[in-house]
Design a protein around this motif. Structure first.
Motif, PDB file in Angstrom:
ATOM      1  N   UNK A 166     -17.984  14.601  -6.355  1.00 40.40           N
ATOM      2  CA  UNK A 166     -16.547  14.319  -6.383  1.00 40.40           C
ATOM      3  C   UNK A 166     -16.269  13.102  -7.263  1.00 40.40           C
ATOM      4  N   UNK A 167     -17.088  12.071  -7.150  1.00 39.53           N
ATOM      5  CA  UNK A 167     -16.889  10.871  -7.965  1.00 39.53           C
ATOM      6  C   UNK A 167     -17.043  11.202  -9.453  1.00 39.53           C
ATOM      7  N   UNK A 168     -18.074  11.960  -9.810  1.00 43.88           N
ATOM      8  CA  UNK A 168     -18.289  12.331 -11.215  1.00 43.88           C
ATOM      9  C   UNK A 168     -17.184  13.255 -11.715  1.00 43.88           C
ATOM     10  N   UNK A 169     -16.762  14.181 -10.867  1.00 41.36           N
ATOM     11  CA  UNK A 169     -15.680  15.098 -11.240  1.00 41.36           C
ATOM     12  C   UNK A 169     -14.409  14.310 -11.530  1.00 41.36           C
ATOM     13  N   UNK A 170     -14.067  13.375 -10.663  1.00 43.37           N
ATOM     14  CA  UNK A 170     -12.856  12.578 -10.842  1.00 43.37           C
ATOM     15  C   UNK A 170     -12.966  11.692 -12.084  1.00 43.37           C
ATOM     16  N   UNK A 171     -14.150  11.133 -12.336  1.00 47.12           N
ATOM     17  CA  UNK A 171     -14.337  10.299 -13.521  1.00 47.12           C
ATOM     18  C   UNK A 171     -14.123  11.126 -14.789  1.00 47.12           C
ATOM     19  N   UNK A 172     -14.672  12.327 -14.823  1.00 50.58           N
ATOM     20  CA  UNK A 172     -14.489  13.199 -15.992  1.00 50.58           C
ATOM     21  C   UNK A 172     -13.034  13.630 -16.125  1.00 50.58           C
ATOM     22  N   UNK A 173     -12.413  13.953 -15.034  1.00 54.60           N
ATOM     23  CA  UNK A 173     -10.997  14.327 -15.040  1.00 54.60           C
ATOM     24  C   UNK A 173     -10.157  13.171 -15.610  1.00 54.60           C
ATOM     25  N   UNK A 174     -10.434  11.975 -15.174  1.00 53.52           N
ATOM     26  CA  UNK A 174      -9.693  10.803 -15.664  1.00 53.52           C
ATOM     27  C   UNK A 174      -9.940  10.578 -17.151  1.00 53.52           C
ATOM     28  N   UNK A 175     -11.173  10.772 -17.619  1.00 51.16           N
ATOM     29  CA  UNK A 175     -11.470  10.632 -19.045  1.00 51.16           C
ATOM     30  C   UNK A 175     -10.665  11.647 -19.854  1.00 51.16           C
TER      31      UNK A 175
END
Length: 64
Positions: free
Chosen positions: A9-18
């Motif tokens: 979830x943390x990696x998914x959100x980081x990529x989404x934000x990028x």
């Protein structure tokens, strides 16, 4: 495994934000480009209204 889900979830959100930041940057560039085109159109219209529209002006506008 809750730790793995949390990491995913943390990696998914980081990529989404990028991706959202990249889209915002692209959108801002497009907005600046659109504003420039609109200014140029207004400038052409003013020139036509003021009688600056000549055959050579027509040729330059047609070539773009």
């Amino acid at each position: 495994a809750p730790e793995l889900v949390k990491e995913f979830v943390a990696e998914f959100m980081a990529e989404h934000n990028r991706q959202m930041r990249a889209a915002d940057t692209q959108r801002a560039g497009q907005a600046r480009e659109l504003a420039d085109v609109e200014r140029r159109i207004q400038s052409i219209l003013r020139a036509i209204e003021e009688g600056v529209y000549t055959p050579s002006t027509k040729g330059r506008m047609a070539s773009r």
